[in-house]
Design an enzyme around this catalytic site. Structure first.
Site, short mmCIF file in Angstrom:
data_model
loop_
_atom_site.label_atom_id
_atom_site.label_comp_id
_atom_site.label_asym_id
_atom_site.label_seq_id
_atom_site.Cartn_x
_atom_site.Cartn_y
_atom_site.Cartn_z
N ASP A 8 0.86 -1.19 0.00
CA ASP A 8 0.00 0.00 0.00
C ASP A 8 0.89 1.23 0.00
OD1 ASP A 8 -2.01 -1.83 0.20
OD2 ASP A 8 -2.87 -1.05 2.06
N ASP A 131 -15.54 -3.79 -1.81
CA ASP A 131 -15.28 -3.56 -0.39
C ASP A 131 -16.63 -3.47 0.32
OD1 ASP A 131 -12.65 -3.30 -1.25
OD2 ASP A 131 -12.83 -1.13 -1.45
#
Length: 246
Positions: A8, A131
């Protein structure tokens, strides 16, 4: 069972978040390309990149570290990326740069026509990131909860021709609280394309639980905080997954 280390990116660094909160970032490396090489050396067969700044801005924001990662490992293993991908030009530039798969999340939910166009223009290269919290889709870096049902959208996006789905249970992401196997299996049973689990994977028992449902269509997992903080040994986890699923 494909285990995929996540990198990330925030402000050029490799970080991990807790439940998607940009203010709750732990920096794990100042050199994302070195981190990519580290995972390659440990036997990773694919890497998962997220441009966190891009996810917020709606356009790519970590070009330099992404290029450095591709220069370091792009000839050896596939690299997939998500975060801030909102138009076909961005997808094309990523694929031209050596990215293998582009992950579309928020834009797929808000603008399904864009996803359909992307799947048509770049067949085999588009992954959808769904998500969710309690079965409902979240968007905009998880800051907004929608009324969209995960299963309904997954089926629709499969029909568009996407390559796979990455399913993240955001209530568990970065918390090391255990993967939501039931929700992941429900989704995998609902579609014919591969589903990759993400969020909450804490240790080897989670990997073993996912391996047990591989035949349902759960073909891999994205690994984040667990492999950075040492809760899970990546090499041992991939070896165990291979043992259970080959």
């Amino acid at each position: 069972m494909l285990l995929i280390p996540a990198i990330d990116l925030k402000d050029g660094r490799c970080v991990r978040l807790r439940q998607g909160d940009l203010d709750e970032a732990t920096v794990f490396s100042e050199d994302p390309a070195a981190m990519a090489t580290h995972w390659l050396d440990l036997g990773a067969r694919r890497l998962h990149l997220v441009d966190l700044n891009g996810a917020v801005a709606g356009k790519p924001k970590n070009d330099a570290p992404i290029k450095a990662i591709l220069d370091a490992v792009g000839d050896d293993i596939p690299v997939q990326i998500g975060g801030g991908i909102r138009d076909l030009d961005t997808i094309e530039s990523y694929l031209d740069a050596g990215i293998s798969y582009v992950i579309i999340g928020t834009a797929a939910v808000k603008n399904p026509g864009f996803l359909q166009d992307a799947c048509g223009a770049f067949p085999g290269h588009i992954i959808v990131g769904l998500d969710a919290r309690d079965g409902k889709i979240a968007t905009d870096g998880w800051s907004k909860l929608t009324r969209h049902d995960v299963l309904d959208l997954a089926k629709k996006f499969e029909d568009y021709g996407c390559e796979a789905i990455i399913y993240t249970d955001i209530s568990r992401d970065g918390m090391l609280s255990g993967v939501n196997v039931d929700a992941t299996v429900r989704l995998a049973q609902h579609v014919r394309i591969p589903v990759y689990a993400s969020g909450g994977i804490a240790g080897l028992s989670d990997i073993e639980a996912l391996c047990a449902v591989e035949e349902e269509g759960v073909e891999g997992a994205i690994l984040g905080r667990s492999i950075y903080e040492g809760a899970l040994d990546f090499q041992a986890a991939q070896a165990r997954a291979d043992e259970l699923t080959q």
